[in-house]
Design a protein around this motif. Structure first.
Motif, PDB file in Angstrom:
ATOM      1  N   GLY A 333       0.836  -1.189   0.000  1.00 53.83           N
ATOM      2  CA  GLY A 333       0.000   0.000   0.000  1.00 53.83           C
ATOM      3  C   GLY A 333       0.871   1.238   0.000  1.00 53.83           C
ATOM      4  O   GLY A 333       1.812   1.338   0.786  1.00 53.83           O
ATOM      5  N   PRO A 334       0.617   2.204  -0.876  1.00 54.89           N
ATOM      6  CA  PRO A 334       1.467   3.394  -0.957  1.00 54.89           C
ATOM      7  C   PRO A 334       1.447   4.192   0.334  1.00 54.89           C
ATOM      8  O   PRO A 334       0.386   4.415   0.934  1.00 54.89           O
ATOM      9  N   ALA A 335       2.625   4.620   0.758  1.00 52.78           N
ATOM     10  CA  ALA A 335       2.736   5.386   1.997  1.00 52.78           C
ATOM     11  C   ALA A 335       1.923   6.663   1.934  1.00 52.78           C
ATOM     12  O   ALA A 335       1.407   7.136   2.959  1.00 52.78           O
ATOM     13  N   SER A 336       1.771   7.242   0.733  1.00 52.71           N
ATOM     14  CA  SER A 336       1.042   8.503   0.602  1.00 52.71           C
ATOM     15  C   SER A 336      -0.404   8.379   1.058  1.00 52.71           C
ATOM     16  O   SER A 336      -1.000   9.343   1.550  1.00 52.71           O
ATOM     17  N   SER A 337      -1.010   7.186   0.913  1.00 53.54           N
ATOM     18  CA  SER A 337      -2.391   6.966   1.341  1.00 53.54           C
ATOM     19  C   SER A 337      -2.476   6.346   2.728  1.00 53.54           C
ATOM     20  O   SER A 337      -3.313   6.735   3.549  1.00 53.54           O
ATOM     21  N   TYR A 338      -1.620   5.372   3.006  1.00 54.04           N
ATOM     22  CA  TYR A 338      -1.765   4.583   4.224  1.00 54.04           C
ATOM     23  C   TYR A 338      -1.163   5.255   5.450  1.00 54.04           C
ATOM     24  O   TYR A 338      -1.705   5.129   6.557  1.00 54.04           O
ATOM     25  N   THR A 339      -0.053   5.972   5.277  1.00 52.37           N
ATOM     26  CA  THR A 339       0.570   6.612   6.427  1.00 52.37           C
ATOM     27  C   THR A 339      -0.363   7.614   7.117  1.00 52.37           C
ATOM     28  O   THR A 339      -0.511   7.575   8.349  1.00 52.37           O
ATOM     29  N   PRO A 340      -1.045   8.515   6.390  1.00 50.31           N
ATOM     30  CA  PRO A 340      -1.958   9.444   7.079  1.00 50.31           C
ATOM     31  C   PRO A 340      -3.085   8.732   7.824  1.00 50.31           C
ATOM     32  O   PRO A 340      -3.471   9.153   8.926  1.00 50.31           O
ATOM     33  N   VAL A 341      -3.628   7.663   7.247  1.00 51.97           N
ATOM     34  CA  VAL A 341      -4.710   6.927   7.908  1.00 51.97           C
ATOM     35  C   VAL A 341      -4.191   6.232   9.162  1.00 51.97           C
ATOM     36  O   VAL A 341      -4.813   6.300  10.232  1.00 51.97           O
ATOM     37  N   LEU A 342      -3.046   5.566   9.051  1.00 51.87           N
ATOM     38  CA  LEU A 342      -2.475   4.878  10.209  1.00 51.87           C
ATOM     39  C   LEU A 342      -2.102   5.858  11.312  1.00 51.87           C
ATOM     40  O   LEU A 342      -2.335   5.597  12.497  1.00 51.87           O
ATOM     41  N   GLU A 343      -1.525   7.003  10.927  1.00 49.05           N
ATOM     42  CA  GLU A 343      -1.151   7.997  11.929  1.00 49.05           C
ATOM     43  C   GLU A 343      -2.389   8.560  12.629  1.00 49.05           C
ATOM     44  O   GLU A 343      -2.383   8.775  13.852  1.00 49.05           O
ATOM     45  N   ARG A 344      -3.458   8.775  11.866  1.00 45.21           N
ATOM     46  CA  ARG A 344      -4.673   9.298  12.496  1.00 45.21           C
ATOM     47  C   ARG A 344      -5.277   8.270  13.441  1.00 45.21           C
ATOM     48  O   ARG A 344      -5.680   8.613  14.569  1.00 45.21           O
ATOM     49  N   LEU A 345      -5.360   7.003  13.027  1.00 50.27           N
ATOM     50  CA  LEU A 345      -5.956   5.973  13.880  1.00 50.27           C
ATOM     51  C   LEU A 345      -5.081   5.699  15.106  1.00 50.27           C
ATOM     52  O   LEU A 345      -5.588   5.245  16.134  1.00 50.27           O
TER      53      LEU A 345
END
Length: 420
Positions: A333-345
């Motif tokens: 999964g591209p970091a550009s999409s997954y990193t913000p979601v993981l950081e928020r959760l």
């Protein structure tokens, strides 16, 4: 195999919150699990999936049906030990239960049964789901499918044949049959079929009781998904998608690149599903059907995703990229999409609407849907109950019972599920 207890397994895809959430992602109006509902599991074994659901939904009603009295004795003991009173276990075969059941259910589930029972029992199973589901109710059906399970047929046949000619309990029969298969492979069989050796290696890692239940039945048979869908449709239930979110992903993520265009151009649903099974070398399916299914609606998908609250599970990293293990290999999964979601959760629960407003997603519901489904598949994130409960006495007592019986599960009541 009635002489040995079926091993205890937990399947997150059978839990009512998961089923309702996935149906919403498919554009289907599902039963509302924030309200009281009813669920029946056909072939419930020792009842672990039902017990976890009942503990997490204390005001809803659950019914488990199984022909093995020892399984149900274990389930009842666990319910009593945990103080779970909203679950009932019925000792009956499907024909007998279908003849007397007058109750209506929001959900009917069945896992690990269809491919191991006779054709007439399969029809009894479908009849129960069709008659006992409320309009709009969901039917979850797991079964072995082609082509991934096709090569197991000669191995199963030999194990079954050995069992018919050997004395002793089924666990010993399974072990003796496995030793014979190992000799067959070592003697030069399967030299042109390396996948058979992989199957044997996987089987050798399984417990004897698991092997006995899986392979010694006289009615073992994988199915073509198109045939199952046609049979279920004959009773008035409509196939809507899979409880396994990976199978609902866009073909660009879930199918090898060379076959994506062919599948997209295939307008016949049964043919498209068969092509997907071939592309993924699928060995099992967890299909969802609905009674009185409504048309797929993009607005329902957006509303369902936006209103669902998600939380990170313990294994979730705080940053991407995330490598997902899938039936077609590793997908990053591209970091550009997954990193913000993981950081928020990682900071706490968030609704789909909140996640969609992250700058990286810029309100792209389609992109968010792919992200959360892959995170759910990998058990990194999970939907939450609308009124997420704290861990109560029943959940704690059930957790203690599971630990005492060497069932390595931790309840997550806020998500109405459990994790290994």
């Amino acid at each position: 195999m009635s002489d040995v207890s079926y091993p205890t397994f937990f399947y997150k895809e059978m839990q009512p919150l998961w089923l309702a959430t996935v149906a919403g992602f498919l554009g289907i109006v599902a039963p509302d699990v924030a309200r009281d509902f009813t669920l029946c599991e056909l072939g419930c074994g020792a009842g672990v999936n039902l017990l976890i659901a009942a503990a997490c939904h204390p005001t809803s009603r659950f019914v488990g049906v199984d022909f093995n009295k020892e399984h149900l004795d274990t389930a009842r003991q666990a319910a009593a030990a945990a103080g779970i009173g909203n679950v009932e276990f019925v000792h009956a075969d499907f024909a007998s239960f279908g003849a007397v059941c007058g109750e209506q259910f929001d959900f009917v589930t069945c896992h690990g049964v269809w491919s191991w029972i006779a054709a007439e029992d399969q029809q009894h199973l479908i009849d129960i789901a069709a008659r006992c589901l409320i309009p709009g109710g969901l039917f979850y059906l797991h079964y072995m499918c082609h082509p991934g399970s096709t090569q197991l047929a000669p191995l199963q046949h030999l194990l079954n044949l050995c069992a018919h000619h050997m004395p002793g309990p089924s666990t010993r029969q399974a072990q003796t049959g496995m030793r014979l298969l190992a000799q067959v492979a070592a003697g030069g069989a399967f030299t042109e079929e390396p996948a058979m050796h992989r199957h044997l290696a996987n089987m050798a890692r399984r417990q004897p009781a698991d092997l006995a239940h899986e392979f010694l039945t006289d009615h073992w048979e994988p199915a073509h998904s198109a045939n199952v869908h046609q049979q279920v449709a004959g009773s008035g239930l409509t196939y809507i998608g899979s409880a396994d979110v990976f199978n609902n992903l866009d073909p660009s993520l879930s199918v090898p690149g060379g076959l994506q265009g062919l599948i997209r151009r295939t307008a016949v649903p049964a043919l498209a599903e068969t092509l997907k099974d071939m592309a993924r070398n699928a060995h099992q399916r967890t299909d969802l059907f609905q009674k009185g299914a409504r048309s797929v609606s993009g607005s329902i998908v957006a509303a369902s995703l936006s209103s669902t609250r998600f939380t990170a599970l313990p294994a979730a990293p705080r940053r991407g990229p995330v490598t997902f293990t899938t039936p077609i290999g590793s997908v990053e999964g591209p970091a550009s999409s997954y990193t913000p979601v993981l950081e928020r959760l990682a900071t706490g629960p968030a609704s789909g609407a909140e996640l969609a407003r992250l700058p990286a997603l810029d309100g792209d519901i389609g992109e968010l849907l792919q992200v959360v489904q892959l995170l759910m598949m990998q058990q990194l994130a999970h939907p939450m109950l609308a009124n997420a409960p704290v861990t109560d006495e029943r959940s704690l007592r059930l957790g203690s019972w599971l630990a005492e019986h060497d069932v390595p599960l931790q309840l997550v009541p806020a998500c109405a599920t459990a994790i290994a």
